[in-house]
Design an enzyme around this catalytic site. Structure first.
Site: not given
Ligand SMILES: *Cc1c(COP(=O)(O)O)cnc(C)c1O
Length: 397
Positions: A185, A213, A245
């Site tokens: 991320s 992502h 996302k």
């Molecule tokens: C954003 C993210 C999460 C968390 O996801 P949410 O649905 O926003 O709680 C988990 N793992 C990774 C790699 C992320 O980038």
């Protein structure tokens, strides 16, 4: 009135002050309205390059309509945990659709991606088991490893040989789990999935890949890094992802073998001890998976915009940490330099946040820009120009 010395609130104030003095203070910036590429920050218009809405779906009328319809027909809440009376037909339908999308035998829907990782990792591995984890994994995976109370070993970023060596250790409980982000991320780079999967198989471990992502963005049809690398779903592979996302909503999922899903239905505390996601959330999530297939032009446009931004930045002499994809981290160095760079951007009408320790390693603070299919080509040119000017001001160029 400030609290007297020794008061617990004075202790907290001192700790906060120390964090701020180190250039590591944080606060919440209100952004409005929430969808679209133009937002208002402190009342001033800005181009949003900070959202993970990679396909530009958060404002899609089909998602809003699906959510509204579900709320009208099924109400605003689901009333109970999944295990009690909270599992609605909507959840079941969604899980079938997730499994079909990810080409796995089964799937399970959670409230958020964060809660998915907590539940998945701690539901699969416990005391006596072994977890091997990439040093740059997402915070939710790090927290999940701690929560599991399994033995946790960390390997250098993307080093699959080191991962395999660590996996060779004994696990008295009998379970070994290799854990990685598919797309990282903060750096936007990819895990070496084919090598990690082979290593996991040789060491009789499961490979858990967090596709937060990647889902909707990577691979020819947006199935994620697994598709990008030409891998097939297999009993050794546990996929985790999020609707928050590229899919423009909220909620997480596990897509895996039926045994994995059955285990998590019994053991994942972040599934069992929380109320099931509301109908609107589940319905929007289901609709978003259809949109990934119905509007492939979003993925194609996104790729074109990312190339254009990267070319512009390379031309300006800036260091970008990733070579592909919508996460475009521009290296600044110290926390203060990253803040100066982000301030310079905001002054020029572009909003992208500075990423500082502990989110990224010391000396590797950066501004993290994200590209969306909702952007236009002129936005990429504007952003690159503003970055070059701000970098010169901040002493980075
Ligand atoms: C954003 C993210 C999460 C968390 O996801 P949410 O649905 O926003 O709680 C988990 N793992 C990774 C790699 C992320 O980038």
């Amino acid at each position: 009135m400030s609290p007297s010395p020794g008061h617990p609130l004075a202790v907290l104030e001192q700790r906060l002050a120390r964090q701020r003095e180190a250039g590591l203070g944080r606060s919440l910036t209100a952004v409005g309205p929430a969808t679209g590429r133009r937002v208002r920050i402190d009342g001033r218009p800005a181009l949003l390059m900070a959202s993970n809405d990679y396909l530009g779906l958060t404002g899609h009328p089909r998602l809003a309509e699906a959510a509204c319809r579900a709320a009208r027909e099924h109400g605003s809440g689901s009333g109970a945990s999944r295990l009690a009376a909270g599992t609605l037909d909507l959840h079941r339908d969604l899980e079938e659709r997730i499994a079909a999308f990810k080409k796995t035998p089964a799937a399970l829907f959670f409230s958020t991606g964060y809660m998915t990782n907590l539940g998945a990792v701690s539901g699969l591995a416990g005391p006596g088991d072994l977890i091997v984890s990439d040093e740059l994994n997402h915070a939710s995976l790090i927290d999940a490893c701690r929560l599991s109370r399994a033995e946790v070993k960390i390997y250098p970023h993307r080093d699959w040989r080191a991962a395999e060596a660590l996996l060779a250790a004994e696990a008295p409980g009998g379970m070994k789990l290799l854990v990685t982000d598919g797309v990282f991320s903060m750096d936007g780079d990819l895990a070496p999935l084919p090598e990690l999967l082979e290593a996991a198989r040789r060491q009789s471990a499961l490979l858990l890949v967090d596709e937060a992502h990647a889902t909707g963005v990577w691979g020819d049809t947006g199935r994620g890094t697994v598709e990008h690398f030409g891998l097939e779903s297999s009993p050794d592979l546990v996929l985790v992802g999020t609707f928050s996302k590229a899919l423009g909503g909220l909620g997480g999922f596990v897509a895996a073998d039926q045994v994995v899903v059955d285990m998590l239905t019994n053991q994942a505390r972040s599934l069992l001890y929380t109320t099931a996601p509301p109908p609107a959330q589940a319905a929007a999530a289901a609709e978003s998976l259809l949109l990934v297939d119905d509007e492939p032009w979003r993925r194609e446009k996104l790729a074109r915009l990312c190339d254009r931004l990267r070319n512009n930045l390379a031309g300006a002499g800036l260091t970008v940490l990733s070579t592909q994809g919508p996460i475009v981290p521009v290296l600044a160095g110290s926390a203060q330099r990253a803040l100066d760079l982000a301030d310079g951007l905001l002054k020029r009408g572009i909003y992208a946040p500075a990423m500082r320790p502990p989110t990224v390693p010391q000396g590797k603070s950066r501004v993290r820009l994200t590209v969306s299919a909702g952007h236009e080509e002129e936005d990429m040119d504007l952003a690159a120009e503003a970055l070059a000017q701000s970098a010169r001001e901040a002493g980075i160029l």
